[in-house]
Design a protein around this motif. Sequence first.
Motif, mmCIF file in Angstrom:
data_model
loop_
_atom_site.group_PDB
_atom_site.id
_atom_site.type_symbol
_atom_site.label_atom_id
_atom_site.label_comp_id
_atom_site.label_asym_id
_atom_site.label_seq_id
_atom_site.Cartn_x
_atom_site.Cartn_y
_atom_site.Cartn_z
ATOM 1 N N THR A 1 -5.999 -1.291 -0.422
ATOM 2 C CA THR A 1 -5.839 -2.028 0.820
ATOM 3 C C THR A 1 -4.802 -3.139 0.735
ATOM 4 N N GLU A 2 -3.894 -3.118 1.680
ATOM 5 C CA GLU A 2 -2.939 -4.199 1.905
ATOM 6 C C GLU A 2 -3.444 -4.942 3.140
ATOM 7 N N ILE A 32 -3.382 -2.150 5.978
ATOM 8 C CA ILE A 32 -3.002 -0.767 5.668
ATOM 9 C C ILE A 32 -3.893 -0.292 4.536
ATOM 10 N N GLU A 33 -4.452 0.918 4.690
ATOM 11 C CA GLU A 33 -5.396 1.433 3.707
ATOM 12 C C GLU A 33 -5.085 2.879 3.342
ATOM 13 N N ALA A 34 -5.179 3.179 2.053
ATOM 14 C CA ALA A 34 -5.156 4.547 1.543
ATOM 15 C C ALA A 34 -6.438 4.707 0.717
ATOM 16 N N GLU A 59 -3.813 9.269 3.093
ATOM 17 C CA GLU A 59 -2.542 8.565 2.927
ATOM 18 C C GLU A 59 -2.641 7.222 3.646
ATOM 19 N N PRO A 60 -1.693 6.299 3.427
ATOM 20 C CA PRO A 60 -1.766 4.979 4.063
ATOM 21 C C PRO A 60 -1.844 5.080 5.585
ATOM 22 N N CYS A 85 0.821 -1.212 0.000
ATOM 23 C CA CYS A 85 0.000 0.000 0.000
ATOM 24 C C CYS A 85 0.856 1.264 0.000
ATOM 25 N N ARG A 86 1.864 1.307 0.839
ATOM 26 C CA ARG A 86 2.702 2.509 0.924
ATOM 27 C C ARG A 86 3.474 2.747 -0.376
ATOM 28 N N TYR A 146 1.012 3.812 -3.059
ATOM 29 C CA TYR A 146 0.613 5.186 -2.763
ATOM 30 C C TYR A 146 1.624 6.169 -3.355
#
Length: 144
Positions: free
Chosen positions: A131-132, A116-118, A108-109, A91-92, A95
């Motif tokens: 989404t991770e 982990i979501e952005a 942001e993530p 995700c990061r 992003y």
Amino acid sequence: MIKGVGITTIWTLDQERTKTFFTEKLGMELRTDMSMGDSRWVTVGAKDQPEFELALMRPDGHGVDPESARALTELVTKGVIGGGALRTDDCRGDYETFRARGVEFLQEPKERPYGIEAVFRDDNGNWYSLTERNEELDLSKEWA
């Protein structure tokens, strides 16, 4: 018996621009781009998921009545339609890549109970969760 979901609709006001957004900014592949009478059928998908496609559809096509087409156009223009959650394993990193390509992020993530979501918008204003997912997540339990 239903075996899964094959295609879902993403509402767009400009199929060509949205096709470019998904293929060039998000790195998806073009699956279909053809005329169907008075309308155009355009689908894209993740390279590693050939069984699932996003249909990039105009509100004024494919048998949508004029009143509903106007309502959908207004909702898309307002940016209130969610396009779903797109899975990623980074995700990061995605992003940073997508942001460098001009994708508008609303969030942001961030760490969430599920991973982990952005959150970002497409070229029409539709929003998506990137989404991770947490590998240890037990989906059978309720989130606190």
